[in-house]
Each structure stands twice: as C-alpha cells, then as structure tokens.
Design a protein around this motif. Structure first.
Motif, short mmCIF file in Angstrom:
data_model
loop_
_atom_site.label_atom_id
_atom_site.label_comp_id
_atom_site.label_asym_id
_atom_site.label_seq_id
_atom_site.Cartn_x
_atom_site.Cartn_y
_atom_site.Cartn_z
N ASP A 582 0.82 -1.21 0.00
CA ASP A 582 0.00 0.00 0.00
C ASP A 582 0.86 1.27 0.00
N MET A 583 1.81 1.31 -0.91
CA MET A 583 2.73 2.45 -1.00
C MET A 583 2.01 3.76 -1.32
N ALA A 584 0.88 3.66 -1.98
CA ALA A 584 0.17 4.88 -2.39
C ALA A 584 -0.35 5.66 -1.19
N HIS A 585 -0.59 4.98 -0.07
CA HIS A 585 -1.20 5.64 1.08
C HIS A 585 -0.33 5.61 2.33
N THR A 586 0.86 5.08 2.23
CA THR A 586 1.76 5.04 3.38
C THR A 586 3.13 5.57 2.97
N LYS A 587 3.89 6.04 3.93
CA LYS A 587 5.22 6.57 3.67
C LYS A 587 6.25 5.48 3.95
N LYS A 588 6.64 4.79 2.90
CA LYS A 588 7.61 3.71 3.03
C LYS A 588 8.76 3.92 2.04
N ALA A 589 9.94 3.48 2.47
CA ALA A 589 11.10 3.40 1.59
C ALA A 589 11.54 1.95 1.56
N LEU A 590 11.34 1.30 0.41
CA LEU A 590 11.63 -0.12 0.30
C LEU A 590 13.11 -0.32 -0.01
N VAL A 591 13.80 -1.05 0.89
CA VAL A 591 15.25 -1.25 0.76
C VAL A 591 15.52 -2.49 -0.09
N VAL A 592 16.32 -2.28 -1.18
CA VAL A 592 16.78 -3.41 -2.01
C VAL A 592 18.19 -3.76 -1.57
N PRO A 593 18.40 -4.92 -0.93
CA PRO A 593 19.73 -5.28 -0.41
C PRO A 593 20.80 -5.27 -1.51
N ALA A 594 21.97 -4.73 -1.16
CA ALA A 594 23.06 -4.55 -2.12
C ALA A 594 24.20 -5.50 -1.84
N VAL A 683 18.90 9.70 2.83
CA VAL A 683 18.21 8.71 3.65
C VAL A 683 17.89 9.29 5.02
N LEU A 684 18.78 10.14 5.51
CA LEU A 684 18.54 10.79 6.80
C LEU A 684 17.28 11.64 6.73
N GLU A 685 17.10 12.35 5.64
CA GLU A 685 15.91 13.20 5.52
C GLU A 685 14.65 12.37 5.32
N LEU A 686 14.78 11.24 4.64
CA LEU A 686 13.62 10.34 4.53
C LEU A 686 13.16 9.92 5.92
N ASP A 687 14.11 9.59 6.77
CA ASP A 687 13.76 9.20 8.14
C ASP A 687 13.16 10.38 8.90
N ALA A 688 13.69 11.59 8.67
CA ALA A 688 13.16 12.77 9.34
C ALA A 688 11.71 13.03 8.93
N GLN A 689 11.36 12.64 7.71
CA GLN A 689 9.97 12.80 7.25
C GLN A 689 9.12 11.58 7.59
N GLU A 690 9.67 10.69 8.43
CA GLU A 690 8.94 9.55 8.99
C GLU A 690 8.60 8.49 7.94
N PHE A 691 9.51 8.30 7.00
CA PHE A 691 9.39 7.15 6.09
C PHE A 691 9.82 5.89 6.85
N ASP A 692 9.06 4.82 6.73
CA ASP A 692 9.46 3.53 7.27
C ASP A 692 10.44 2.87 6.31
N LEU A 693 11.56 2.37 6.85
CA LEU A 693 12.55 1.66 6.05
C LEU A 693 12.23 0.18 6.09
N VAL A 694 11.81 -0.37 4.94
CA VAL A 694 11.33 -1.76 4.87
C VAL A 694 12.20 -2.53 3.89
N VAL A 695 12.83 -3.61 4.38
CA VAL A 695 13.73 -4.42 3.53
C VAL A 695 12.91 -5.48 2.79
N LEU A 696 13.17 -5.60 1.48
CA LEU A 696 12.46 -6.57 0.66
C LEU A 696 13.19 -7.90 0.69
#
Length: 754
Positions: A582-594, A683-696
């Motif tokens: 539900d990315m359209a309605h939630t603030k998430k940043a999906l982490v692609v492992p490197a 990434v720091l600012e994403l966290d400041a804007q309350e994005f959840d960091l979610v690992v795929l």
C-alpha cells in the motif's frame, strides 16, 4: 571561347596603352595651340594669371585622363571575369542579376552593387547596417527530440559570431518546448530572449495541405508566422534547424535595409535543378521562377506581409496549385515559390553565400572561392553530414566544431549593450556576492550555486503510463567512464529508466554515437537520457541525481547507482510489492539489499538461492562490508538470508541503502558534491519525514567492479577536502533541525557519538 576572350583581353590592354599616350599628346598639343607653353611664350610664363590658367588646364586634362582610364580598367576587369567561360554569365535559370560567385568582400551593404559601383567606392566610413545594440529577431520551427539537438548547434554558431542582442522565437511541439525551455533557462546567456509558440494551435492552418516531405506538418509551419508571431514584430530572420552560421547574423539582418518598398521576402536561389523539372522522366515540380528559391534561410518583412494580406494570398496560391499538383513535395518551399512566381516584385534575392545548400547535385560550389566567402551552411539533404561535396570535409569539421563546442563559453556579456537581468540571475549574483572567498570551503559553496546547462531527453523518449498506477522508474546518474554499464542495465530492467549524464558537449556527442550504434540502446524508447553539462571542478552528484529524479514519469522510483545491476525480474517484483504494501497511502522506503563482486566477468545469480550459494562460496559479498560496513549494515543481511516477508529496520548513522519510494519524495541535498555523504543525507531526511525503512526479502542488486573515481581519490588524499565535508555535515544538521525541530536532534547526537 577561350581564344576569343584572350584576344579581347589583348585588345583592351593595347587600347589602354594607346589611350594614355594619345591623351598626353593631346594635352601637349592643347598647350601649344593656346600659346600657354613655356617654350612658345616665355614672356607670359612668369605672370600670375598665366600660372593660374595653366594649372586649371592641366587639372582639367588630368581629370579627363583619369576618367578615361577608369572606364578602360572597368572594361578590362569585366573581361577578365568573363574569361572563366561561365563565371561571367548568370547561370541558366538564375532569376535577377545576382552572380553565383559572389566575392567574400561583398558585405551586406554592397552585395547587390554593380562592379562599377564597387570600383567607384570611397574610403569614407559608412553607417553600419545594424546599430550596435539593435535587437535581432530569429524564428525557427522545432518539433521532436532530435530537432532540439540540431537547434542547439544552430544557436551555438549564431551566438559564437553575434555582437547584438538576440530574441529567438521557437514554434514547438510539446516535447521540444519542454526540452528547449529547460535548456535556455539553465543556459542563462546574457542579452538573449526566448519565446515559445504552440505548434498545435497552428496545425489547423496547414493540416489541409497534403505534404510528402519528411518534415511532415511542421515543414509547413513557416507559412503561418505572420499569425504566430507577435503583431508588433515587424521583421524576422527565419531559419531551418539544419543551418550553421559562419559569420555574424547582424550582416544578414542588415540586408532588410536593402529591400525596396515593395519587397517583403528575402531568399537565396535554389541551388539544385529541382524546379527546372529535369531530374527524371515525368518529373513535375511546383511552379517557380527559374531555379526557384530555397526557404532554409528567409528574411520576412512581417509588417509588409500583413499589409498585403499574406495569409489569404498563400492560401489562394496553395489551393490553386493543389488542384493539379495534389500535394507538396518540398513542404512550404513549394508554396513560397508558387507565390513568388505570381508576384516576383515581392522577392529580394540574397547572395547565394547566405544559404550554401549541401545536398547532392547542387551548384553550391559556385557560391564560394575562399573560406571567407562562406556565411551560412545549410545541410538540407536527408543524408546530412554524408552529403556529396568536394569540400564536405571542411564543412563537416566546421559543423562539428559547434556541435562539440563548450556552450558555457557563450555566456559572455555584450560590451556596451546592457540587458535587463532575469530574477534568477539577480538572485544568483546576490548569493555569489555573499560568499567569502577567503573561506577554506569556498570552492564547495561556490559549486552549490553553479547553474549547469541541462538538455532533457537527449534521445527520443516514449512512455505510456501504466493504467494501474503501479509503474516504477529506475533512477540513476553516470559520467562518461560508466557508459559501458548502460546495455547491461537495460537487459536487467525492462521498465522505464531516467538517467542523468554528467558530460561535456564533446562527450555528449560521443554518447550519442555510442547509443545510436548499440542494438540494445537504440531499441529502448522508454529510457530518458538527460545531459547535465560539465562545469566547475567537482562532480555535482546530487544535482545530477535530482535531474534524473525530477524527470521520472511514474508514481514510484527506484533510486540506485549505475554501477549496480538489479536482479532479473526486479521490475515486475517491485510493481507487485508497491500494491501489496500500500505504498500509495503510506510513507515507506523499500530497501533493495546490495551485494558486490570483485570479478569483472560474473555469472549473474538468477535467484536468491543462487545468490546465497555464491555468498557462501566467496564469489559475492555484502556491499562494502570490508570498507564501509556502516553504510549497509542496518539492512541486517543475516535476517535477510532466511526472510520470506518484508521487515522493518531502524535508521542508523551513515545508513545509505538503495530504496524504492514515491516520486514526490524529498530531493537530494545539492551542497554535497564529489565524494561523501551524498546518499547518507538523503536517507537521513527520509527518516526525518517519517518514512518507514522496509527491507524486501526477495530482491537484490549486485555492484560491478570499476576503477576508483577521481573524487574519491581527492577525498582520500586531501585533508582540506575531508575538513570541508565535515563542515558541510554540520551545516546540514543545523538546517535539518530548523526544518524538522527537536525530532532532528537525534541525527546530530548520533553523528557526535561516532
């Protein structure tokens, strides 16, 4: 014919010699007859009256001799010009008295003068054809991605030679409008104004005309300029996009002053046999005067055209001729020529060096004898640079000079011609004045204020939005030394891509040739290539990233680097995941492992299971585990090995994962240039804007090896570089605290505990 010319030449030389001798004998005889000779009248020679009279007689005779000699020299020069068999005669079908082989010394004021007038010139200075700061108006029709590249080369050649303020008027489609408006806004050339006019609003004026020319409906747009351009604009130079200037455009503008009261259009004669109708059997061209005229370069006296009812006149002409011709073959050029055929008094013929037409089988070689003769080169063949001409190498090199010329060098002021500064330039100047040049980090701060030229969609770009609103664009940036990664990325990612390329003008052309020669790249139309032109001593990595991010067209973006290859099928996996989470309605940043490999030749893992096996064998590693473990350790690779569902992780200092976010995410902070903290700050600012960091759990990407960049070498070798980077970090934290309040204090605390 040559024997006759040589005989005539000898006769005129003998006549000149005999004339001089006879004239001086006549002078002597006149003096003897009048009793004014010193030998016959010594008693009178010393009187004042006699001396005055004798001087007057001699002056009169000398003037007569000089006039006679001038006439003989004129005849002699005309005879020598005629000795070239064809050169002294107008070519067959040439309308008017204009010679093909015009002299390089023929300027805009004397281009149509007779040989007698040129020989009778004085050394008195003439008033210039164009006033020092007179505004010159130039119009051009431009449609599509490829045409915008041609326009840039044309504009470079004009700017290189110009000494006057310019106002460009572009008739554009939506694509060209977006590209050129961004380009000129970022170019910021002094004393240059730019206006755009919507071609879609003009299509109805010419869409009823069948046209076989490859330019399509846009090839007819020049007929509408009296309506499209402002009503108070009295005259304009109209150019095709495939034009290259070799002189100051003010010389061409000055020819308007040579128009008679009735003349409304200035054109160069067509240099092919097209309108003579003898190119092939049953060839039937549109009506024209003699060879007709080429419309690649036009002087339009708009005020007079409106006065004579131009819109109605060309329409009537087109309607009449289409009854028998059925369609145009050369677009607007056919209609212009048919109109001039009926109204020859309205045209002013320009010397042919103002439009040297480099198409096959033309008479263009008769337009010049020296390099200095050239004024305007017109690549009007579909073959363009591959056209046949014995001097084509010279023309090609001239064109390539402007093609690869550094456009930043054209941001020069016109001395003595002050122009009103734009709001952007005023703000930029004020910001530059606030900088302290004694500051140790001045270069870093100065780089942040640098305005880079940007050419969006350098190649053709086509994208159709996905109806379900789940599409994802891969966003990355690169420079010339990473160009080899493009084909591999396109093979791994089927979806749309937005790439920003940091290159010089010359490198951009190398990239163009590379892309056009690549079977992989030339068949991918959903890749947007946005060129950010080099300027300054640092790589403005975050500015370049932001250009790619802003020009993504999908709701979601995958923010990565060009050194990484995404797993096969990642595009489809991400599209399913944005719906599932539900990315359209939630603030998430999906982490692609490197991950990374140290091998240049790698058998790429086709699944997570295969990747884990390669990790265990030591073929792959978690990214930067041995150099910068803090950058990706929060991903929690141990948990990822067995995870089957997405899991949330917490932000930690220096965490810099590659993420999938909504396109409206915060942009990268452009104060960070070169190496260091460019992704960390984002990434720091994403966290400041309350994005959840979610690992795929079922996604991965692999970093391919390459030589260290120049910027990382500077970081490692320069203590002042590292000091300034720490200063920029502190300032970033302070700005973050002002922006997000007490919630941002944790970042400053975390940084200080490291």
């Amino acid at each position: 014919m040559n024997l006759l010319c040589r005989g005539r030449l000898k006769l005129l030389v003998a006549s000149l010699t005999a004339g001089v001798l006879l004239t001086w004998l006549y002078l002597l005889a006149g003096n003897l007859e009048n009793g004014r000779s010193l030998l016959l009248a010594p008693c009178l020679a010393d009187t004042p009256a006699a001396r005055v009279l004798e001087r007057a007689v001699l002056e009169s005779r000398v003037r007569e001799v000089e006039e006679e000699n001038r006439r003989i020299r004129l005849q002699l020069s005309q005879s020598q010009g005629g000795a070239g068999v064809v050169a002294g005669q107008p070519p067959d079908g040439n309308y008017g008295n204009q010679q093909w082989g015009a002299s390089a010394d023929t300027g805009p004021e004397d281009g149509d003068n007779t040989a007698e007038e040129r020989n009778n010139h004085t050394e008195c200075p003439r008033s210039p054809p164009v006033q020092k700061c007179e505004l010159i108006h130039v119009a051009c029709v431009c449609a599509g991605h490829n045409a915008t590249r041609d326009v840039v080369t044309l504009v470079k050649s004009v700017l290189f030679h110009r000494r006057n303020p310019l106002h460009f008027h572009f008739i554009t489609d939506t694509v060209a409008n977006q590209i050129l408006s961004a380009l000129f806004q970022s170019w910021m050339v002094p004393s240059v104004q730019v206006s755009f006019y919507d071609a879609d609003e003009l299509k109805s004026e010419v869409s009823w005309i069948p046209n076989k020319h490859y330019s399509g409906i846009y090839g007819l747009m020049k007929l509408t300029l009296t309506k499209a351009l402002p009503a108070d604009l009295s005259k304009v130079i109209v150019l095709d996009t495939d034009i290259t200037f070799a002189t100051d455009i003010a010389e061409l503008w000055g020819i308007f002053r040579k128009f008679t009261d009735k003349q409304v259009i200035g054109l160069v004669e067509n240099q092919s046999d097209w309108y003579l109708g003898n190119l092939w059997k049953n060839h039937k061209p549109w009506p024209a005067l003699g060879r007709g005229f080429n419309t690649g370069v036009i002087l339009l006296y708009l005020e007079r055209l409106r006065r004579i009812g131009w819109e109605q006149m060309w329409r009537l002409t087109a309607e009449r001729e289409l009854m028998s011709m059925l369609s145009t073959s050369l677009a607007d050029q056919d209609i212009f020529n048919a109109f001039i055929k009926q109204n020859p008094v309205l045209v002013h013929q320009l010397p042919c060096f103002w439009n040297v037409q480099l198409s096959d089988h033309t008479r263009s070689e008769q337009c010049y004898t020296e390099v200095s003769d050239l004024k305007v080169i017109h690549w009007n063949s579909p073959k363009k640079l591959r056209v046949k001409n014995k001097h084509v190498e010279f023309f090609r090199n001239l064109y390539l000079t402007f093609l690869e010329y550094d456009g930043n060098l054209l941001r020069r002021e016109l001395f003595g011609c002050p122009s009103p500064a734009s709001l952007d330039s005023v703000q930029l100047q004020n910001a530059l004045e606030e900088l302290d040049e004694d500051d140790q980090c001045y270069d870093f701060r100065r780089e942040r204020l640098t305005v880079h030229r940007v050419h969006l969609n350098f190649l053709q770009y086509e994208y159709t939005p996905a109806p379900d609103g789940t599409d994802v664009t891969l966003v990355a940036q690169l420079s010339m030394d990473r160009l080899q990664m493009l084909e591999a990325i396109c093979k791994h990612w089927d979806g749309p891509i937005s790439l920003a390329l940091y290159m010089s003008d010359a490198e951009a052309q190398q990239f163009l040739r590379y892309a056009q020669a690549s079977e992989v790249l030339k068949n991918r139309k959903n890749v947007g290539y946005h060129v950010v032109y080099k300027e300054g001593q640092f790589y403005p990595v975050n500015l370049v990233r932001n250009v790619a991010l802003r020009n993504a067209k999908t709701p979601y973006v995958f923010l990565t680097d060009v050194d990484f290859l995404p797993m096969y099928g990642l595009y489809d996996y991400l599209r399913r995941t944005v719906v599932h989470l539900d990315m359209a309605h939630t603030k998430k940043a999906l982490v692609v492992p490197a991950f990374e490999t140290l091998r240049y030749r790698l058998s790429f893992p086709k699944s997570k299971a295969e990747l884990l096996s390669m990790l265990d064998m030591g073929t792959l590693y978690t990214f930067r585990y041995h150099v910068w473990p803090k950058g990706h350790a929060p991903t929690n690779y141990a948990k990822w090995r067995t995870a089957t569902t997405p899991y949330k992780v917490e932000w930690e200092a220096d965490f810099e994962p590659y993420v999938v976010v909504r396109r409206d995410c915060p942009e990268y902070d452009q104060r960070f240039v070169g190496f260091g903290w460019n992704k960390v700050s984002h990434v720091l600012e994403l966290d400041a804007q309350e994005f959840d960091l979610v690992v795929l759990p079922n996604a991965f990407m692999v970093h391919m090896p390459h030589a260290p960049s120049f910027d990382i070498s500077k970081f490692r070798s320069s203590s002042s570089y590292r000091t300034c980077l720490n200063t920029l970090k502190d300032e970033f934290h302070q700005d973050l605290s002002r922006k997000y309040g007490s919630a941002a204090l944790k970042y400053l605390t975390a940084q200080r505990t490291i």
